[in-house]
Design a protein around this motif. Structure first.
Motif, PDB file in Angstrom:
ATOM      1  N   PHE A   8       0.837  -1.188   0.000  1.00  0.00           N
ATOM      2  CA  PHE A   8       0.000   0.000   0.000  1.00  0.00           C
ATOM      3  C   PHE A   8       0.882   1.252   0.000  1.00  0.00           C
ATOM      4  O   PHE A   8       0.525   2.290  -0.489  1.00  0.00           O
ATOM      5  CB  PHE A   8      -0.887  -0.043   1.250  1.00  0.00           C
ATOM      6  CG  PHE A   8      -1.956   1.004   1.311  1.00  0.00           C
ATOM      7  CD1 PHE A   8      -2.825   1.197   0.251  1.00  0.00           C
ATOM      8  CD2 PHE A   8      -2.131   1.768   2.442  1.00  0.00           C
ATOM      9  CE1 PHE A   8      -3.837   2.138   0.323  1.00  0.00           C
ATOM     10  CE2 PHE A   8      -3.135   2.718   2.524  1.00  0.00           C
ATOM     11  CZ  PHE A   8      -3.984   2.899   1.463  1.00  0.00           C
ATOM     12  N   THR A  90      -4.398  -3.941  -8.334  1.00  0.00           N
ATOM     13  CA  THR A  90      -5.438  -3.246  -7.574  1.00  0.00           C
ATOM     14  C   THR A  90      -5.655  -1.873  -8.184  1.00  0.00           C
ATOM     15  O   THR A  90      -4.784  -1.336  -8.846  1.00  0.00           O
ATOM     16  CB  THR A  90      -5.047  -3.022  -6.094  1.00  0.00           C
ATOM     17  OG1 THR A  90      -4.041  -2.013  -6.034  1.00  0.00           O
ATOM     18  CG2 THR A  90      -4.580  -4.286  -5.423  1.00  0.00           C
ATOM     19  N   LEU A 245      -6.893  -5.559  -1.050  1.00  0.00           N
ATOM     20  CA  LEU A 245      -6.790  -4.102  -0.917  1.00  0.00           C
ATOM     21  C   LEU A 245      -7.779  -3.580   0.128  1.00  0.00           C
ATOM     22  O   LEU A 245      -7.423  -2.761   0.973  1.00  0.00           O
ATOM     23  CB  LEU A 245      -7.044  -3.423  -2.271  1.00  0.00           C
ATOM     24  CG  LEU A 245      -7.043  -1.885  -2.227  1.00  0.00           C
ATOM     25  CD1 LEU A 245      -5.666  -1.337  -1.853  1.00  0.00           C
ATOM     26  CD2 LEU A 245      -7.479  -1.288  -3.563  1.00  0.00           C
ATOM     27  N   ALA A 249      -6.097  -1.668   3.075  1.00  0.00           N
ATOM     28  CA  ALA A 249      -6.273  -0.209   3.060  1.00  0.00           C
ATOM     29  C   ALA A 249      -7.224   0.261   4.145  1.00  0.00           C
ATOM     30  O   ALA A 249      -7.162   1.411   4.559  1.00  0.00           O
ATOM     31  CB  ALA A 249      -6.807   0.226   1.688  1.00  0.00           C
TER      32      ALA A 249
END
Ligand code: HEM
Length: 413
Positions: A8, A90, A245, A249
């Motif tokens: 990320f 992603t 993700l 995230a």
């Protein structure tokens, strides 16, 4: 396959100035200094450009034609060799138009009006967690362990449609995946554990995706597995990337929003917990100020597709650029009294959820979860105060918060 919190952040090393516990707990004086004296600087040790001022950061985030989120999108980029890990597909790492195609698959599910309907369920989960920890009744609790950490993991597991009996396993995987390297665990074991958890979770998601294609249900896994977005249905690899993700995230970020909020309220000169109790609107405004003042995500990475000028400096195509949201959010050129926590600050155009194309998909969910936890805390407890403990910063180079936050309270507000 490797997928961890570091994906990320785009493999971004930490500036020497912020190494060490004190510096990362309180980077704001350093930010003020660099904003003034070297607002765009090249750091040789990390081979990275750092950008600190609000206008520069916002301009970069707004410019998706010249700045990509991933070096993969640069001409001539070589995928790492087998065994060195690869990044999942992603939306975060894709530029338009592919970005929109991927995002369109889940966009509806994260709209504020859809998220609002989750309120009763999120409140019930929060109440259960709070009941559990209050049952101990000793007047002290660790906010991270008992509320701020488990809540977003449970919520996303439910949204995805992970069956209740598999949630403990799911939580163990996510614990391992989001956990940073630490001095207590030998680095090799740490990497192995992360890889194994990542692989197990990937296998799990792939089987669930397969299952939802055969047996669609009313859950987010079904949307991810079957929805025809603007670019058609997601491949297995893209569907897997989407699941990972949402997990990476959304969880540790929300945890730190809640924790940072309690720190801000505790430090404030007036009795903010009492002032905000029962006033949802005021609480919402205060949460925005937490996102500005102690931003859970302090930094993001961008890569210019061609040579570009930033603040008078020329940055070459493919160079790594770190935009410091945490520093931009304290920029006195944008925010009056930028270094004060002003709970009713309006307007508040902070960059805590990013800006532009990649603006946080989960912002409505994160806001709702934070508001519910804080409202439940202030409604049910009184005399909340942070115990004067040795706070440890979260072990990450882009997430800002503390590993645990012991608080003292009295029952009944
Ligand atoms: C307080 C909590 C949160 C904060 C501070 C936060 C912050 C951010 C930021 C700064 C970005 C922009 C990344 C970039 O421009 O490179 C972002 C993107 C994203 N966030 Fe969040 N986030 C939070 C919670 C969540 C939640 C709860 C979810 C979902 C369950 C989520 C999902 C995403 C996704 C999917 C993206 C990528 C969007 C895109 O590429 O279009 N986030 N977030």
């Amino acid at each position: 396959m490797r997928m961890s919190a570091s994906d990320f952040e785009g493999l971004q090393a930490f500036p020497a100035e912020l190494e060490g516990r004190e510096a990362w707990l309180d980077p704001f004086e350093w930010y003020a200094d660099v904003r003034e004296h070297s607002p765009v600087r090249y750091d040789e040790a990390r081979d990275t450009w750092d950008v600190f001022r609000y206008d520069d950061v916002k301009a970069i985030l707004a410019d998706d034609e010249r700045f990509s989120t991933s070096p993969r999108n640069i001409d001539g980029f070589q995928e790492p060799e087998e065994g060195q890990g690869f990044m999942l597909d992603t939306m975060l790492l894709q530029d338009p138009p592919r970005h929109e195609e991927l995002r369109s698959v889940v966009d509806d599910a994260f709209q504020p009006r859809v998220i609002r309907d989750l309120e009763p369920r999120i409140r019930a989960i929060t109440t259960d967690l709070l009941d559990d920890v209050l049952a101990d009744g000793d007047g002290e609790l660790d906010l991270v362990e008992s509320l701020a950490y488990p809540l977003p993991v449970i919520v996303i597991a439910e949204l995805l449609g992970v069956p209740p009996e598999e949630r403990d396993q799911f939580k163990r995987w996510s614990d391992t995946i989001v956990r940073g390297a630490s001095a207590d665990v030998d680095p090799e074991t740490f990497v192995q554990e992360q890889q194994q958890a990542g692989q197990e979770m990937a296998m799990y998601f792939l089987s669930q995706i397969e299952d939802r294609r055969e047996n669609p249900r009313d859950d987010l896994l079904t949307t991810i597995a079957t929805e025809e977005g603007e670019g058609g249905r997601l491949s297995h690899r893209e569907a897997l990337g989407m699941c990972m993700l949402l997990l990476v995230a959304g969880n540790i970020t929300t945890t730190n929003l809640v924790t940072n909020a309690v720190r801000c309220f505790d430090e404030h000169e007036s009795a903010l917990f009492d002032d905000l109790a029962g006033d949802e609107r005021a609480l919402g405004t205060a949460v925005e100020e937490v996102l500005r003042y102690r931003s859970p995500v302090q930094a993001m990475t961008r890569v210019p597709l061609d040579a570009v000028e930033v603040g008078g400096e020329t940055v070459a195509a493919g160079d790594r650029v770190v935009v410091w949201l945490g520093a931009a959010n304290r920029d006195e050129r944008q925010f009056p009294e930028a270094d004060s926590f002003v709970p009713d600050r309006t307007p508040n155009q902070h960059l805590g959820f990013g800006y532009g194309t990649h603006y946080c998909l989960g912002a409505p969910l994160a806001r709702l979860e934070a508001k519910i936890v804080l409202a439940e805390l202030t409604d049910r407890l009184s005399a909340i105060e942070v115990v004067d403990a040795d706070l440890q910063p979260v072990r990450s180079s882009f997430i800002y918060g503390v590993e645990s936050l012991p608080i003292r309270y009295e029952r009944g507000a």
